[in-house]
Design a protein around this motif. Structure first.
Motif, PDB file in Angstrom:
ATOM      1  N   UNK A   1       0.929  -1.252  -0.072  1.00 24.29           N
ATOM      2  CA  UNK A   1       0.128   0.083  -0.042  1.00 24.29           C
ATOM      3  C   UNK A   1       0.967   1.224   0.001  1.00 24.29           C
TER       4      UNK A   1
ATOM      5  N   UNK B   1      -2.399   3.885  -3.007  1.00 28.11           N
ATOM      6  CA  UNK B   1      -3.424   4.578  -2.285  1.00 28.11           C
ATOM      7  C   UNK B   1      -3.939   6.229  -2.846  1.00 28.11           C
TER       8      UNK B   1
ATOM      9  N   UNK C   1      -5.906   4.965  -5.458  1.00 29.70           N
ATOM     10  CA  UNK C   1      -7.235   4.316  -5.126  1.00 29.70           C
ATOM     11  C   UNK C   1      -8.180   5.581  -4.753  1.00 29.70           C
ATOM     12  N   UNK C   2      -7.828   6.538  -3.993  1.00 29.66           N
ATOM     13  CA  UNK C   2      -8.558   7.382  -3.401  1.00 29.66           C
ATOM     14  C   UNK C   2      -9.024   8.259  -4.501  1.00 29.66           C
TER      15      UNK C   2
ATOM     16  N   UNK D   1     -14.108   3.422   3.571  1.00 29.64           N
ATOM     17  CA  UNK D   1     -13.028   3.628   2.701  1.00 29.64           C
ATOM     18  C   UNK D   1     -11.941   2.452   2.377  1.00 29.64           C
ATOM     19  N   UNK D   2     -12.270   1.360   3.121  1.00 26.33           N
ATOM     20  CA  UNK D   2     -11.195   0.408   2.639  1.00 26.33           C
ATOM     21  C   UNK D   2     -11.625  -0.933   2.543  1.00 26.33           C
ATOM     22  N   UNK D   3     -11.356  -1.425   1.361  1.00 23.96           N
ATOM     23  CA  UNK D   3     -12.273  -2.647   0.741  1.00 23.96           C
ATOM     24  C   UNK D   3     -11.811  -3.780   1.553  1.00 23.96           C
TER      25      UNK D   3
ATOM     26  N   UNK E   1     -10.926  -6.737   1.256  1.00 23.11           N
ATOM     27  CA  UNK E   1      -9.710  -7.695   0.729  1.00 23.11           C
ATOM     28  C   UNK E   1      -8.561  -6.946   1.256  1.00 23.11           C
ATOM     29  N   UNK E   2      -8.636  -5.639   1.281  1.00 20.13           N
ATOM     30  CA  UNK E   2      -7.206  -4.907   1.588  1.00 20.13           C
ATOM     31  C   UNK E   2      -7.573  -5.065   3.148  1.00 20.13           C
TER      32      UNK E   2
ATOM     33  N   UNK F   1      -5.849  -8.356   4.004  1.00 17.85           N
ATOM     34  CA  UNK F   1      -4.413  -8.435   3.733  1.00 17.85           C
ATOM     35  C   UNK F   1      -3.653  -7.791   4.852  1.00 17.85           C
ATOM     36  N   UNK F   2      -4.091  -6.433   5.103  1.00 18.67           N
ATOM     37  CA  UNK F   2      -3.347  -5.673   6.197  1.00 18.67           C
ATOM     38  C   UNK F   2      -3.671  -6.477   7.629  1.00 18.67           C
TER      39      UNK F   2
ATOM     40  N   UNK G   1      -0.842  -8.776   8.082  1.00 15.12           N
ATOM     41  CA  UNK G   1       0.485  -8.495   8.394  1.00 15.12           C
ATOM     42  C   UNK G   1       0.763  -8.732   9.731  1.00 15.12           C
TER      43      UNK G   1
ATOM     44  N   UNK H   1     -20.285  -5.787  -2.069  1.00 12.25           N
ATOM     45  CA  UNK H   1     -19.653  -6.956  -2.731  1.00 12.25           C
ATOM     46  C   UNK H   1     -19.147  -7.943  -1.762  1.00 12.25           C
TER      47      UNK H   1
ATOM     48  N   UNK I   1      -2.579   3.120   7.615  1.00 12.19           N
ATOM     49  CA  UNK I   1      -1.950   2.848   6.488  1.00 12.19           C
ATOM     50  C   UNK I   1      -2.837   3.530   5.296  1.00 12.19           C
ATOM     51  N   UNK I   2      -4.045   3.445   5.237  1.00 10.92           N
ATOM     52  CA  UNK I   2      -5.015   4.111   4.306  1.00 10.92           C
ATOM     53  C   UNK I   2      -5.184   5.448   4.536  1.00 10.92           C
ATOM     54  N   UNK I   3      -4.843   5.998   5.948  1.00 14.13           N
ATOM     55  CA  UNK I   3      -4.881   7.458   6.124  1.00 14.13           C
ATOM     56  C   UNK I   3      -3.593   8.036   5.778  1.00 14.13           C
ATOM     57  N   UNK I   4      -2.622   7.466   5.880  1.00 20.75           N
ATOM     58  CA  UNK I   4      -1.256   7.753   5.868  1.00 20.75           C
ATOM     59  C   UNK I   4      -1.124   8.732   4.492  1.00 20.75           C
TER      60      UNK I   4
END
Lengths: 130, 427
Positions: free
Chosen positions: A5, A10, A13-14, B361-363, B365-366, B369-370, B373, B395, B424-427
């Protein structure tokens, strides 16, 4: 920093590029990733043997959406003959992240739907030499 | 070694979580001793398959090293031992679920095969054009697609019970469907693999029977976590699988009323299911072997017997109380986490040990995956329930599901991993 990611993944994606509709188009196709049910459609306009414009529609994970967004930037302006023969290696190199076997179909869904639109053939893109 | 624990508390009950002794139970599961990247495994994918206790692994090894032989027609001593072990597995299943007769217990490859057996053997022979088969919008594909196939072959119609916003089925809608008078069979899940909803199956079967319909219950998610009493439920068919109940893969069970099995043609045919074979025709073996063609999954049945012994020693009521407490704790922690939305019944009272959720905001699958970790294993998928996904307007969902060896620390690890994924997604 996460290997998969990455910032640019990202960011695409966004704010995916070239997502939307082209009501007047020459080619279209729709594909489903059977693993997760994610769907992706594409509409393509051709001019002078090249992809003049292209839009994706659908939803999916960060990998599939970023792949579609990044591919769209390369595909617009590309010769149709070249676009129709792009393989998995092209897409994975463009993505530039380590894609595991389970996420491979996410990464390749956009290329699959483009090939389907251009050639009528809906199989998963293989690696070079496959 | 039955534990006495709280079975009623709606609040996360520390006594249920600790008193059950899940920490001790973890010692029985070798895979939970392994460390990945130096950290323990947080296994929250039990609705997909459960881990296996040492007792099951030892039983499989002992069977293959000391008893392995083919069953039923062997005269030599090994075959007699193997036959005895295999058939006592059937008796063990009957006792465990309070079923009536060994001959009403058919070993299959899993719940999917059990439902296919009924849809193809019973469905194709007895369904007629204009008949209705009632399923629900929360079914697993294994309780939808076989009925679609049977309907296509016979002209019967498939109708769906709707799923309410709180994840429940409407008995009023069931009554309305049954009142139409053309329902041949009701096929519903006992516990939803996505929402966790525990359906009132005894009541559903009762209403179906009153309307002259048969009832099939998919017990794949129920048997591992509830006290299931098949005599009380009284379904005509009840299908479940071993690998979700601490047993080996490749073995499931179909319970069916003998008088129905007698009328049904064989599902698979070949060795072991015949009485005599002539050049042009054959006659069938008696129940249950009429429906067990070919060499059976002998080792798996013996292993399943060991899994049942293990579950029985823990006590299904204790397992339910423990998973109820874990589920309540999970619902509380997830509700208090920003950006999380939950699917299914709001209370753990009517919910099995399954929690489906979404992160804004996060699928899914992601998310999976995260979380991986952090060694947190959850499932992100449509969970083989696409009609339900459409009903929920998604979905896929992320899903955490529990087994008897899960502890509150697993839920804490889940929450921490979710917060890291959001970073991670906000980063």
């Amino acid at each position: 920093m996460d290997d998969l990611y990455r910032d640019f993944i990202l960011e695409h994606y966004k704010r995916p590029r070239n997502f939307g509709e082209l009501p007047e188009h020459d080619h279209d196709a729709h594909e489903v990733n059977p693993l997760c049910g994610d769907e992706l459609g594409v509409q393509i306009v051709i001019a002078d043997g090249r992809i003049a414009d292209l839009r994706f529609q659908g939803h999916g994970c960060a990998i599939s959406q970023a792949a579609a967004s990044m591919a769209s930037e390369e595909l617009i302006g590309m010769e149709v003959d070249e676009a129709a023969t792009l393989d998995a290696g092209w897409m994975l190199e463009l993505l530039g992240i380590p894609v595991s076997a389970t996420r491979r179909k996410c990464a390749l869904l956009s290329l699959k739907v483009v090939r389907h639109a251009l050639t009528g053939e809906g199989s998963w893109p293989g690696d070079p030499g496959n | 070694m039955k534990h006495v624990v709280c079975r009623t508390s709606e609040e996360p009950c520390q006594e249920c979580l600790v008193g059950f002794g899940a920490e001790k139970i973890r010692e029985d599961f070798p895979i939970l001793w392994t460390k990945v990247h130096g950290k323990p495994l947080v296994y929250l994918d039990n609705a997909a398959t459960t881990q296996k206790p040492q007792a099951v692994l030892d039983t499989l090894m002992r069977y293959y090293t000391e008893e392995n032989s083919n069953v039923h027609r062997g005269v030599h001593f090994l075959s007699q031992v193997a036959t005895q072990s295999y058939e006592s597995g059937r008796t063990r299943v009957r006792q465990f679920l309070n079923a009536s007769h060994d001959r009403e217990i058919i070993f299959t490859r899993g719940a999917t095969e059990g439902i296919n057996l009924v849809a193809q053997s019973y469905g194709r022979k007895h369904l007629r054009a204009g008949d209705e088969v009632i399923v629900s919008a929360m079914e697993h594909h294994s309780n939808i697609v076989p009925w679609q196939q049977a309907a296509a072959a016979t002209g019967a119609q498939l109708r769906y019970l709707e799923v309410a916003d709180d994840g429940t089925l409407s008995l009023e809608q069931l009554d309305a469907e049954l009142a139409r008078g053309d329902v041949a069979l009701v096929a519903l899940t006992h516990v939803s693999n996505v929402l966790g909803t525990i359906n009132p199956v005894a009541e559903i079967v009762h209403r179906a029977h009153d309307a002259g319909a048969l009832a099939l219950i998919d017990g794949a998610q129920a048997v591992p976590q509830l006290e299931v009493d098949l005599t009380a439920i009284d379904a005509d068919f009840y299908a479940w699988t071993g690998h979700k109940a601490l047993g080996p893969t490749g073995v499931g069970v179909l319970h069916a009323r003998a008088e129905l099995l007698e009328q049904m043609p064989p599902f698979l045919s070949g060795g072991d299911m015949i009485a005599t074979v002539e050049a042009q025709s054959s006659s069938w073996n008696e129940l249950p072997w009429k429906f067990e063609a070919g060499t059976s999954m002998i080792a798996q049945v013996v292993g399943l017997g060991a899994a049942i012994d293990y579950l029985d020693a823990l006590g299904m009521a204790n397992i339910r109380a423990h998973e109820h407490a874990l589920t309540a704790y999970t619902l509380e922690r997830l509700s208090a986490t920003d950006g999380v939305s939950l699917f299914g019944p709001p209370s753990a009272e009517h919910r099995g040990g399954v929690v489906s959720f979404a992160l804004e905001g996060i699928h899914p699958h992601d998310v999976a995956e995260l979380l991986s970790r952090s060694n947190v294993c959850i499932r992100a998928s449509h969970h083989c329930a696409q009609p339900l996904m459409r009903r929920l307007g998604v979905v896929a969902t992320a899903r955490a599901s529990f087994g008897p060896y899960n502890v509150a620390a697993d839920v804490d690890a889940l929450i921490e991993a979710i917060e890291r994924a959001q970073e991670v997604f906000e980063g």
